[in-house]
Design a protein around this motif. Structure first.
Motif, PDB file in Angstrom:
ATOM      1  N   ILE A 291       0.835  -1.203   0.000  1.00  0.00           N
ATOM      2  CA  ILE A 291       0.000   0.000   0.000  1.00  0.00           C
ATOM      3  C   ILE A 291       0.870   1.253   0.000  1.00  0.00           C
ATOM      4  CG2 ILE A 291      -1.696   1.294   1.359  1.00  0.00           C
ATOM      5  CD1 ILE A 291      -2.695  -1.499   2.356  1.00  0.00           C
ATOM      6  N   ASN A 292       0.562   2.187  -0.915  1.00  0.00           N
ATOM      7  CA  ASN A 292       1.369   3.403  -1.038  1.00  0.00           C
ATOM      8  C   ASN A 292       0.538   4.681  -1.006  1.00  0.00           C
ATOM      9  OD1 ASN A 292       0.144   3.357  -3.556  1.00  0.00           O
ATOM     10  ND2 ASN A 292       1.975   2.613  -4.623  1.00  0.00           N
ATOM     11  N   LYS A 293      -0.753   4.542  -0.681  1.00  0.00           N
ATOM     12  CA  LYS A 293      -1.590   5.743  -0.571  1.00  0.00           C
ATOM     13  C   LYS A 293      -2.694   5.494   0.448  1.00  0.00           C
ATOM     14  CE  LYS A 293      -4.051   4.270  -4.738  1.00  0.00           C
ATOM     15  NZ  LYS A 293      -4.447   4.623  -6.116  1.00  0.00           N
ATOM     16  N   PHE A 294      -3.225   6.591   0.964  1.00  0.00           N
ATOM     17  CA  PHE A 294      -4.214   6.503   2.037  1.00  0.00           C
ATOM     18  C   PHE A 294      -5.435   7.351   1.643  1.00  0.00           C
ATOM     19  CE2 PHE A 294      -6.372   7.340   5.952  1.00  0.00           C
ATOM     20  CZ  PHE A 294      -6.073   6.293   6.803  1.00  0.00           C
ATOM     21  N   GLY A 318       4.614  -2.331   7.503  1.00  0.00           N
ATOM     22  CA  GLY A 318       5.079  -3.225   6.441  1.00  0.00           C
ATOM     23  C   GLY A 318       4.553  -2.841   5.078  1.00  0.00           C
ATOM     24  N   ASN A 319       4.161  -1.566   4.888  1.00  0.00           N
ATOM     25  CA  ASN A 319       3.713  -1.065   3.597  1.00  0.00           C
ATOM     26  C   ASN A 319       4.630   0.088   3.158  1.00  0.00           C
ATOM     27  OD1 ASN A 319       1.043  -2.411   2.698  1.00  0.00           O
ATOM     28  ND2 ASN A 319       0.718  -2.067   4.880  1.00  0.00           N
ATOM     29  N   ASN A 320       4.243   0.780   2.098  1.00  0.00           N
ATOM     30  CA  ASN A 320       5.034   1.904   1.589  1.00  0.00           C
ATOM     31  C   ASN A 320       4.385   3.228   1.991  1.00  0.00           C
ATOM     32  OD1 ASN A 320       6.763   0.061   0.232  1.00  0.00           O
ATOM     33  ND2 ASN A 320       5.299  -0.076  -1.456  1.00  0.00           N
ATOM     34  N   LEU A 321       4.097   3.348   3.281  1.00  0.00           N
ATOM     35  CA  LEU A 321       3.448   4.545   3.808  1.00  0.00           C
ATOM     36  C   LEU A 321       4.255   5.123   4.964  1.00  0.00           C
ATOM     37  CD1 LEU A 321      -0.340   3.545   4.042  1.00  0.00           C
ATOM     38  CD2 LEU A 321       0.604   5.327   2.576  1.00  0.00           C
ATOM     39  N   THR A 322       4.243   6.452   5.052  1.00  0.00           N
ATOM     40  CA  THR A 322       4.832   7.133   6.206  1.00  0.00           C
ATOM     41  C   THR A 322       3.773   8.063   6.793  1.00  0.00           C
ATOM     42  OG1 THR A 322       5.626   9.034   4.930  1.00  0.00           O
ATOM     43  CG2 THR A 322       7.085   7.101   5.073  1.00  0.00           C
ATOM     44  N   ALA A 324       3.796  11.129   6.813  1.00  0.00           N
ATOM     45  CA  ALA A 324       3.612  12.258   5.894  1.00  0.00           C
ATOM     46  C   ALA A 324       2.566  11.960   4.819  1.00  0.00           C
ATOM     47  CB  ALA A 324       4.949  12.613   5.238  1.00  0.00           C
ATOM     48  N   ASP A 325       2.306  10.664   4.570  1.00  0.00           N
ATOM     49  CA  ASP A 325       1.324  10.283   3.548  1.00  0.00           C
ATOM     50  C   ASP A 325      -0.110  10.331   4.068  1.00  0.00           C
ATOM     51  OD1 ASP A 325       3.292   9.630   1.563  1.00  0.00           O
ATOM     52  OD2 ASP A 325       3.699   7.772   2.665  1.00  0.00           O
ATOM     53  N   LEU A 326      -0.265  10.520   5.373  1.00  0.00           N
ATOM     54  CA  LEU A 326      -1.609  10.520   5.946  1.00  0.00           C
ATOM     55  C   LEU A 326      -2.228  11.904   5.853  1.00  0.00           C
ATOM     56  CD1 LEU A 326      -0.957   8.409   9.182  1.00  0.00           C
ATOM     57  CD2 LEU A 326      -1.568   7.604   6.884  1.00  0.00           C
ATOM     58  N   PRO A 327      -3.438  12.012   5.282  1.00  0.00           N
ATOM     59  CA  PRO A 327      -4.080  13.328   5.179  1.00  0.00           C
ATOM     60  C   PRO A 327      -4.476  13.861   6.548  1.00  0.00           C
ATOM     61  CG  PRO A 327      -5.594  11.600   4.493  1.00  0.00           C
ATOM     62  CD  PRO A 327      -4.263  10.936   4.715  1.00  0.00           C
ATOM     63  N   ALA A 338      -7.633   4.123  18.458  1.00  0.00           N
ATOM     64  CA  ALA A 338      -6.668   4.054  19.550  1.00  0.00           C
ATOM     65  C   ALA A 338      -5.278   3.718  19.026  1.00  0.00           C
ATOM     66  CB  ALA A 338      -7.093   3.004  20.564  1.00  0.00           C
ATOM     67  N   GLU A 339      -5.227   3.114  17.827  1.00  0.00           N
ATOM     68  CA  GLU A 339      -3.940   2.700  17.266  1.00  0.00           C
ATOM     69  C   GLU A 339      -3.992   2.767  15.743  1.00  0.00           C
ATOM     70  OE1 GLU A 339      -1.049  -1.253  17.377  1.00  0.00           O
ATOM     71  OE2 GLU A 339      -3.221  -1.491  17.326  1.00  0.00           O
ATOM     72  N   VAL A 340      -3.017   3.479  15.160  1.00  0.00           N
ATOM     73  CA  VAL A 340      -2.780   3.449  13.726  1.00  0.00           C
ATOM     74  C   VAL A 340      -1.291   3.136  13.555  1.00  0.00           C
ATOM     75  CG1 VAL A 340      -2.831   4.706  11.552  1.00  0.00           C
ATOM     76  CG2 VAL A 340      -4.620   5.110  13.255  1.00  0.00           C
ATOM     77  N   SER A 341      -0.976   1.885  13.222  1.00  0.00           N
ATOM     78  CA  SER A 341       0.415   1.445  13.141  1.00  0.00           C
ATOM     79  C   SER A 341       0.944   1.589  11.722  1.00  0.00           C
ATOM     80  CB  SER A 341       0.527  -0.015  13.566  1.00  0.00           C
ATOM     81  OG  SER A 341       0.108  -0.199  14.885  1.00  0.00           O
ATOM     82  N   LEU A 342       2.079   2.275  11.594  1.00  0.00           N
ATOM     83  CA  LEU A 342       2.735   2.431  10.299  1.00  0.00           C
ATOM     84  C   LEU A 342       4.124   1.795  10.281  1.00  0.00           C
ATOM     85  CD1 LEU A 342       1.809   6.094   9.368  1.00  0.00           C
ATOM     86  CD2 LEU A 342       1.064   4.030   8.212  1.00  0.00           C
ATOM     87  N   GLU A 343       4.677   1.498  11.423  1.00  0.00           N
ATOM     88  CA  GLU A 343       6.040   0.960  11.471  1.00  0.00           C
ATOM     89  C   GLU A 343       6.074  -0.316  12.293  1.00  0.00           C
ATOM     90  OE1 GLU A 343       8.186   4.168  13.198  1.00  0.00           O
ATOM     91  OE2 GLU A 343       7.901   5.469  11.454  1.00  0.00           O
TER      92      GLU A 343
END
Length: 343
Positions: A291-294, A318-322, A324-327, A338-343
């Motif tokens: 995944i590379n977009k949100f 485990g995707n291609n998101l940081t 900075a990609d979150l609106p 309660a949790e949004v895990s990106l790393e």
């Protein structure tokens, strides 16, 4: 209070299906070397506190011992039993639980209609054996059938016929393909739990009961989901499709937009975008995809005081998101997260 008057409970705890049918103590407080009831096979144990339960576990048995009349709960785990003769349970008309896990049972050595004769049977567990097809016919009283960790390649169309009380089926860790089970679950209108994980499914089977609450397809080879496949599943709350081969092209736009769904696991696939889900979804697992977009529209059609996503746990690691990609609007849409895990 007698054993037969105790209730049956179905509980959902953190996505785990818990089935309680209060019978003998089983592994809780049971002493295999304690005093045994007089009405018991000599090599087994029938605890004085549960005289209707007979424990014959871990005895290297090759055949099932004579079961006295009056036994309701029979445990034969961790033995070397290969077959069951047709007259084995003739005297045991009250048998309710038959637990045969970790033996060497083969279909060809299970004779006649040995199970269907048990007119009060509720639980039949034959996990970790050498079955190549689902056993049957089975009695209509059955509510819990467990055949996991075998070598089952098919479920014959009539094997589960008429099992109107069947609530739970475990078929995980077998060798099932979709065509070998399509239509096999027809008429099971009480079925709540079906586990088909760790099989050889390349597509989703047809003809599953719409009563299902929990449906597990994880660890297969499924690459697509037919449009409107889940539309008739009005009660479905827990759906697992992790560790498959799902891609964006194999997922129609709204196929996972299921109003009743509480938990959806699509982790360890090949998705590049986030599928659209219902605003009622609470737990969404998408880790280890591509995944590379949100897109906010995957979660919220409209954001307002009363319209927002009920997501509490969202895994995107485990995707291609940081970050900075979150609106920025995400925090309003996912306001209860309660949790949004990106790393």
């Amino acid at each position: 209070m007698t054993l037969n008057s105790l209730p049956v409970f179905l509980l959902l705890i953190s996505g785990i299906f818990c089935y309680y049918d209060y019978g003998p103590a089983d592994d809780y407080g049971y002493d295999p070397f304690g005093p045994s009831s007089a009405v018991c096979a000599p090599e087994c144990n029938c605890p004085l506190s549960y005289p209707t339960a007979m424990y014959c576990d871990n005895l290297k048995l090759k055949t099932i011992p004579i079961v006295p009349s009056g036994i309701k709960y029979l445990y034969l785990r961790n033995n070397m039993i290969e077959g069951i003769e047709e007259n084995t349970f003739e005297n045991v008309t009250d048998l309710q639980w038959l637990i045969l896990d970790h033996n060497h049972l083969e279909n060809s050595k299970i004779k006649g209609r040995v199970f269907s004769k048990l007119k009060n049977l509720k639980k039949l567990h034959i996990n970790y054996n050498n079955l190549t097809e689902a056993v049957g016919p089975l009695p209509k009283t059955l509510d819990d059938l467990q055949l996991s960790h075998n070598k089952i390649t098919k479920v014959n169309p009539g094997a589960l016929e008429g099992l109107v009380n069947l609530t739970v089926i475990h078929l995980q860790n077998n060798q099932l393909k979709a065509d070998s089970i399509s239509g096999a679950f027809k008429g099971l209108n009480s079925l709540l739990y079906l586990d088909l994980s760790f099989n050889q499914l390349t597509k989703l089977p047809t003809g599953l009961p719409h009563s299902l609450l929990m449906l597990y397809f994880d660890n297969n080879q499924i690459s697509n989901v037919p449009d409107e496949y889940f539309q008739a599943f009005k009660a479905l709350q827990y759906l697992r499709l992790s560790h498959n081969k799902l891609t964006d092209s194999g997922i129609p736009g709204n196929v996972f937009n299921i109003t009743s769904l509480v938990e959806l696991d699509l982790s360890f696939n090949q998705l590049k975008s986030i599928p659209t889900v219902s605003e009622n979804l609470e737990n969404f697992y998408l880790q280890v995809n591509k995944i590379n977009k949100f897109p906010l529209s995957s979660f919220c059609k409209v954001v307002g005081p009363m319209t927002y996503s009920k997501i509490t746990h969202l895994r995107l690691d485990g995707n291609n998101l940081t970050r900075a990609d979150l609106p920025q609007e995400m925090y309003n849409c996912l306001r209860v997260a309660a949790e949004v895990s990106l790393e």
